[in-house]
Design an enzyme around this catalytic site. Structure first.
Site, PDB file in Angstrom:
ATOM      1  N   GLU A 290      25.871  27.129  40.804  1.00  0.00           N
ATOM      2  CA  GLU A 290      24.549  26.599  41.157  1.00  0.00           C
ATOM      3  C   GLU A 290      24.063  25.583  40.129  1.00  0.00           C
ATOM      4  OE1 GLU A 290      22.148  30.142  41.084  1.00  0.00           O
ATOM      5  OE2 GLU A 290      23.155  31.054  42.788  1.00  0.00           O
ATOM      6  N   CYS A 359      -5.609  14.543  27.660  1.00  0.00           N
ATOM      7  CA  CYS A 359      -6.454  15.078  26.587  1.00  0.00           C
ATOM      8  C   CYS A 359      -5.905  16.402  26.051  1.00  0.00           C
ATOM      9  CB  CYS A 359      -7.867  15.258  27.102  1.00  0.00           C
ATOM     10  SG  CYS A 359      -8.488  13.720  27.759  1.00  0.00           S
TER      11      CYS A 359
HETATM   12  N1  LLP Z   1      20.386  29.091  39.494  1.00  0.00           N
HETATM   13  C1  LLP Z   1      19.305  29.801  39.123  1.00  0.00           C
HETATM   14  C2  LLP Z   1      19.130  31.159  39.657  1.00  0.00           C
HETATM   15  C3  LLP Z   1      18.386  29.264  38.223  1.00  0.00           C
HETATM   16  O1  LLP Z   1      17.337  29.977  37.842  1.00  0.00           O
HETATM   17  C4  LLP Z   1      18.580  27.949  37.717  1.00  0.00           C
HETATM   18  C5  LLP Z   1      17.620  27.336  36.798  1.00  0.00           C
HETATM   19  C6  LLP Z   1      19.709  27.231  38.163  1.00  0.00           C
HETATM   20  C7  LLP Z   1      20.605  27.848  39.039  1.00  0.00           C
HETATM   21  C8  LLP Z   1      20.018  25.840  37.700  1.00  0.00           C
HETATM   22  O2  LLP Z   1      20.274  25.834  36.330  1.00  0.00           O
HETATM   23  P1  LLP Z   1      20.774  24.500  35.595  1.00  0.00           P
HETATM   24  O3  LLP Z   1      22.160  24.195  36.076  1.00  0.00           O
HETATM   25  O4  LLP Z   1      19.818  23.424  35.949  1.00  0.00           O
HETATM   26  O5  LLP Z   1      20.727  24.846  34.176  1.00  0.00           O
HETATM   27  N2  LLP Z   1      12.656  23.650  33.467  1.00  0.00           N
HETATM   28  C9  LLP Z   1      13.681  23.961  32.514  1.00  0.00           C
HETATM   29  C10 LLP Z   1      14.907  24.556  33.182  1.00  0.00           C
HETATM   30  C11 LLP Z   1      14.619  25.788  33.983  1.00  0.00           C
HETATM   31  C12 LLP Z   1      15.840  26.334  34.680  1.00  0.00           C
HETATM   32  C13 LLP Z   1      15.478  27.395  35.640  1.00  0.00           C
HETATM   33  N3  LLP Z   1      16.571  27.922  36.395  1.00  0.00           N
HETATM   34  C14 LLP Z   1      14.006  22.708  31.727  1.00  0.00           C
HETATM   35  O6  LLP Z   1      13.393  21.683  31.961  1.00  0.00           O
HETATM   36  O7  LLP Z   1      14.847  22.734  30.837  1.00  0.00           O
END
Ligand code: LLP
Length: 431
Positions: A290, A359
Site C-alpha cells: 500500500e 497567525c
Molecule cells: N497503509 C496504511 C494503512 C496507512 O496508514 C498508510 C499511511 C499507508 C498505507 C501509506 O503509507 P506511505 O507509503 O505513504 O508511508 N501525514 C504523514 C504520513 C501519514 C501516513 C499515514 N498512513 C506525513 O506527512 O508524513
C-alpha cells in the site's frame, strides 16, 4: 542536472523530472516561472512522468511475482493522479467512503481496492461491499462484528484481513509510526489468533488475509522483516486451526529522499519478502503493498512567491504566500522540504526562515536556508507530492491552492484554486 550554485542544495537528488534549463526550474518541459505567472501561487505542480516512473520502479521490482500495488491514496487523492495510476493498473488503499467515491469516479477497479482504517462506519462498509472491494483490513473485534452484521443484512460476504500490530519499532517520526503497542492501530499480535477465530465464526465474513502497516517514511528495511517474521508465524498458526490465508498485505511506508536519506528500494523490499516467504514454504501467498508517499512524494512541488523580506534582529524572514494551511508537514512534524529558487540569483546569500502569513509561530515552511532572494521571486518546495494538498485546510480563511499536472511540455489544471465564494459556501447566519 545543472543546478546553479546559488540555491540551497547542490543538486536535486532523486527528483529527475524537475530540473534546471537555461537557469529556470522546469517540471518536465514546462518552465515553472511561466506557470506561476499564469496560474498564480501557491500552486502544486505534479509531473506525470514522475508518477509513472515511481510506479514503474515497483513494477520492475515485482516482475512476475504475485504482487498487487494498492496506492495509499491518502497521500494524494487528486483525480488526475488516481486516474493515472488506475490506467497503469494499480489498485488503491482507501480509508473512507470519500476515497472510495474518488476511485469509482476515475473508473478504478474495485476488485483491486483494500479498505483500511480504524473507524469505518456502517455506511462506508455498505458502499464498499456494494462496490465489490477486494478486502477490508479490519482493526478490532468490534469492527469485525459491525462488518459481519452489515454484510449479513445485505445478504453478502465481506472478505477480511485483520490488521495485526506486530509491535515493531519503525524508527520513524512518532506521529507516523503505527506498529507499536501504544499506537491505536491494529490488533495486538498476541490477540490476533482470537480475533481470527471470531472472524471465522461470524456470518457474512470470509477470512482471506493478514495485514499490517508499521509506519511511514521508513528508511531502514529491517522493521519490515521483523514484522514479516511475526506475521508468518501467525499464518502458520492459523493454518493449524484450518484458517487459510491467501494474501499478505504489508502496508505502505517506504521512505523517500527529502534531503539525504537513502531509503530502501521496492526491489530490496520485495526480494527480502519473497526470500522469507520461500524459506517458510509460503511462496504461494499473494502480496499486497500500500505505498503512498513513495509513489507521489517526489512527483510534486509547491510553488510559492516571496511577498516580503523582513530582517529582524535574530532572524531573516522570507514571508511567502504559501503557509501551513497549504503544506502542513513542516509545522506538524518539523519536516524538511528542499527549497529552491525557480530562477536562482547570483547575489549574496543570507540565511532565511521561510514563513507563511498565518497567525501562528508554527507557520513555517523551511528554516535556516541560505538564499539569495528578492520580493516577487518564486520558490519551489520540493517533495510536496505526498501529504501536501490532501492535508491542506482553510485556516485563516485561506483558499486552498490549485493543482496542475505537467505532461511533457503541456500542463493541465487538475484542481481549480479555491475562490473566496468557495470559502463561505454552505455557511449561513441566523434568521
Ligand atoms: N497503509 C496504511 C494503512 C496507512 O496508514 C498508510 C499511511 C499507508 C498505507 C501509506 O503509507 P506511505 O507509503 O505513504 O508511508 N501525514 C504523514 C504520513 C501519514 C501516513 C499515514 N498512513 C506525513 O506527512 O508524513
Amino acid at each position: 542536472m545543472n543546478a546553479p550554485a546559488s540555491t540551497t542544495r547542490p543538486e536535486l537528488a532523486g527528483h529527475p523530472h524537475f530540473h534546471y534549463r537555461d537557469g529556470v526550474l522546469h517540471a518536465e518541459g514546462v518552465a515553472l516561472d511561466k506557470l506561476a505567472a499564469e496560474l498564480g501561487t501557491p500552486l502544486y505542480v505534479y509531473s506525470r512522468a514522475a508518477l509513472a516512473a515511481a510506479l514503474g520502479s515497483y513494477r520492475d521490482a515485482i516482475g512476475d511475482r504475485p504482487v498487487l500495488v494498492c496506492f495509499g491514496m491518502k497521500a494524494n487523492s487528486n483525480l488526475a493522479v488516481l486516474k493515472e495510476f488506475a490506467r497503469l493498473g494499480a489498485g488503491f488503499d482507501i480509508v473512507s467512503g470519500g476515497e472510495l467515491q474518488r476511485v469509482l469516479a476515475v473508473g478504478g477497479d474495485p476488485s483491486r481496492v483494500v479498505f483500511s482504517g480504524v473507524g469505518k462506519q456502517a455506511w462506508e462498509m455498505r458502499a464498499a461491499i456494494e462496490a465489490g472491494v477486494m478486502c477490508f483490513n479490519v482493526e478490532s473485534q468490534a469492527e469485525l462484528r459491525r462488518l459481519s452484521q452489515v454484510a449479513h443484512e445485505m445478504g453478502q460476504t465481506a472478505r477480511v484481513s485483520l490488521r495485526v500490530n506486530p509491535d515493531v519499532d519503525a524508527q520513524t517520526h512518532p506521529y507516523i509510526s503505527t506498529g507499536l503497542k501504544e499506537n491505536k492501530f491494529g490488533i495486538a499480535i498476541e490477540s490476533a489468533l482470537d480475533a481470527y477465530r471470531l472472524a471465522a465464526s461470524l456470518p457474512g465474513l470470509e477470512v482471506v488475509g493478514v495485514d499490517c502497516h508499521i509506519g511511514s517514511q521508513l528508511t531502514d528495511i529491517s522493521p519490515y522483516f521483523d514484522a514479516l517474521e511475526k506475521l508468518l508465524d501467525l499464518i502458520s498458526q492459523l493454518a493449524e486451526e484450518g484458517i487459510t490465508i491467501s494474501h499478505l498485505d504489508l502496508g505502505g511506508g517506504l521512505g523517500i529522499r527529502y534531503t539525504d536519506e537513502i531509503p530502501p528500494s521496492p526491489k530490496a523490499l520485495l526480494d527480502g519478502v519473497f526470500a522469507r516467504l520461500q524459506a517458510r514454504g509460503l511462496g504461494h501467498l499473494h502480496l499486497v503493498l500500500e505505498p503512498g508517499r513513495s509513489l507521489v512524494g517526489n512527483a510534486g512541488l509547491l510553488l510559492t512567491t516571496v511577498q516580503y523580506l523582513k530582517h529582524a534582529e535574530a532572524r531573516n524572514f522570507a514571508i511567502v504566500d504559501a503557509a501551513m494551511n497549504d503544506l502542513l508537514r513542516p509545522s506538524l512534524y518539523e519536516a524538511y522540504h528542499g527549497l529552491r529558487a525557480v530562477r536562482p540569483r547570483q547575489g549574496d546569500e543570507q540565511e532565511y526562515d521561510v514563513v507563511g502569513p498565518v497567525c501562528e509561530s508554527g507557520d513555517w515552511l523551511a528554516r535556516q536556508r541560505r538564499l539569495s532572494v528578492q520580493e516577487g521571486d518564486v520558490l519551489a518546495l520540493e517533495s510536496a507530492g505526498a501529504y501536501g494538498m490532501v492535508m491542506a485546510s482553510n485556516y485563516n480563511s485561506r483558499g486552498r491552492p490549485a493543482e496542475v499536472m505537467v505532461d511533457g511540455d503541456k500542463y493541465y489544471v487538475v484542481r481549480q484554486r479555491e475562490t473566496l465564494a468557495d470559502l463561505i459556501r454552505g455557511e449561513s447566519t441566523l434568521p
